[in-house]
Design a protein around this motif. Structure first.
Motif, short mmCIF file in Angstrom:
data_model
loop_
_atom_site.label_atom_id
_atom_site.label_comp_id
_atom_site.label_asym_id
_atom_site.label_seq_id
_atom_site.Cartn_x
_atom_site.Cartn_y
_atom_site.Cartn_z
N ALA A 164 0.85 -1.19 0.00
CA ALA A 164 0.00 0.00 0.00
C ALA A 164 0.88 1.23 0.00
O ALA A 164 2.07 1.17 0.34
N MET A 166 1.10 3.61 2.00
CA MET A 166 1.66 3.96 3.31
C MET A 166 2.85 3.09 3.69
O MET A 166 3.59 3.42 4.62
N GLU A 167 3.08 1.98 2.98
CA GLU A 167 4.12 1.03 3.38
C GLU A 167 5.48 1.30 2.75
O GLU A 167 6.47 0.68 3.15
N ASP A 274 1.39 7.43 6.85
CA ASP A 274 2.62 6.74 6.47
C ASP A 274 3.56 6.62 7.67
O ASP A 274 4.17 5.56 7.90
N TRP A 277 2.18 4.08 10.24
CA TRP A 277 2.44 2.69 9.84
C TRP A 277 3.91 2.35 10.04
O TRP A 277 4.26 1.27 10.55
N TRP A 304 -0.61 -3.52 10.26
CA TRP A 304 -1.92 -3.42 9.60
C TRP A 304 -3.06 -3.64 10.60
O TRP A 304 -4.07 -2.93 10.58
N GLU A 323 -7.21 0.68 4.75
CA GLU A 323 -6.40 1.83 4.34
C GLU A 323 -7.28 3.02 3.97
O GLU A 323 -6.99 4.17 4.33
N HIS A 324 -8.40 2.76 3.29
CA HIS A 324 -9.31 3.85 2.92
C HIS A 324 -9.86 4.54 4.16
O HIS A 324 -9.89 5.78 4.23
N ARG A 327 -7.07 6.52 6.00
CA ARG A 327 -6.72 7.78 5.33
C ARG A 327 -7.69 8.89 5.70
O ARG A 327 -7.32 10.07 5.67
#
Length: 369
Positions: A164, A166-167, A274, A277, A304, A323-324, A327
């Motif tokens: 993703a 952010m990773e 980001d 994570w 996660w 993730e959605h 965010r």
């Protein structure tokens, strides 16, 4: 009583009946001497096993770190023998997967991934995610119509097969699938003064979280072996604005801010997803000062899961949905001079506010006991 041989020293063995007869004869000293002998044998055997485990671990590490297919073939065969010898296979598989991903040419790492066999399912599952974290193209890891290496019931199967957005900031390092925690102090800290704290005291908050949700949130410091952590979720009677979050956190009934006086330091700054994570990943993968961590693959899973809990998505939501939702949340990192925080090495607090402003989740972690 049974007649089997159950105790002994050296080459001698003694049955339950024999030792029982000593007891009936009142020979306590003889029984005590036998017990002392057994304790000495147990200590010697334990020391020998520790030495064997250390030496075997060194052999496995050298095989994993030496580039070349022949070394990997020997490694896979030895791992089967190690499992038969009751060596901790699950833990070694996580570590060895990160070593292979770090040291081996990609083609040879892919040989392990796809030719390793079902007896190496855990190794292959971890290796898939270790390589992914190092930026290997997913198309190389999963050629067309090729299933992922882990079975569908495996914990790691929940993770996405692509990184993703952010990773991308957390690149494994150090040969163990880990990364240093991004800790240079708060970059642009805002001091939460007494007036802001007093203004937040009248808000009605109550806790709202299942034990499972709190377990998800706290997974990175738990699997990373940190000394202490605290995970809580609160619901507010009215919407909390982004600007109100720092003051509200200081009023929460949490150990990490308990006893914080009005003029004690409480600093906060907005944090990107980001960075959140990256912090959670490093917490789990690298582990605490006295812990080797969960490795890259399971560190990824822990990060996660924690984000899923912090943003309120839960464990059954897909990774894309997590993730959605994450965010859309507002994220903060904070530090405090409370008694709970030692402000040494890696102490930190993370707070997440959902888009409706009603749910506030907090994870605080310290690696000082």
């Amino acid at each position: 009583m049974t007649s089997g041989r159950e105790a002994g020293t050296g080459g001698e063995r003694y049955s339950w009946e024999t030792i029982g007869a000593w007891a009936e004869d009142g020979d306590a000293e003889r029984i005590g001497a036998l017990g002392e002998g057994l304790a000495v044998q147990r200590r010697e055997a334990h020391d020998r096993l520790r030495a064997l485990d250390r030496d075997l671990g060194l052999v496995l590490r050298v095989l994993a770190l030496t580039p070349g297919r022949r070394f990997l073939e020997q490694l896979l065969a030895l791992l089967v023998r190690a499992r038969e010898a009751y060596v901790g296979e699950e833990r070694s598989s996580r570590r060895i997967a990160s070593l292979i991903a770090e040291a081996q040419p990609l083609d040879d790492a892919l040989y392990v991934l796809w030719e390793g066999g079902r007896e190496h399912d855990e190794l292959r599952a971890c290796l898939f995610h270790e390589l992914l974290l190092r930026g290997v193209n997913p198309e190389r890891l999963m050629p067309r119509h090729t299933p992922r290496p882990e079975p569908s019931w495996h914990d790691l199967a929940w993770l996405p097969d692509r990184l993703a957005d952010m990773e991308y900031g957390a690149v494994p390092s150090g040969g163990c699938g880990s990364a240093d925690i991004p800790y240079d102090g708060l970059v642009s800290p805002v001091w939460v003064d007494a007036a802001v704290r007093r203004a937040a005291t009248g808000r009605q908050l109550h806790e709202w979280a299942s034990a499972e949700l709190l377990r998800l949130i706290g997974e990175p410091p738990r699997v990373g072996g940190w000394c202490n952590y605290e995970a809580r979720v609160f619901v507010s009677d009215r919407s909390i604005s982004r600007a109100d979050v720092p003051g509200v956190v200081t009023t929460l009934p949490m150990d990490c801010v308990r006893g914080l006086a009005e003029h004690d330091r409480f600093e906060v700054e907005a944090y990107s997803l980001d960075k959140v994570w990256e912090t959670l990943y490093a917490t789990a993968a690298n582990g605490g000062v006295y812990h080797s961590g969960a490795g890259g693959a399971h560190g990824r899973l822990a990060a996660w899961r924690s984000i899923a809990g912090l943003c309120g998505a839960g464990a059954t939501t897909t990774a894309a949905a997590v993730e959605h939702r994450a965010r859309a949340c507002v994220w903060f990192r904070f530090e405090a001079d409370s008694e709970w925080f030692f402000n040494e090495i890696y102490d930190y607090g993370i707070a997440a506010l959902t888009p409706d402003g009603r749910h506030l989740a907090v994870l605080a972690a310290t690696d000082t006991d």
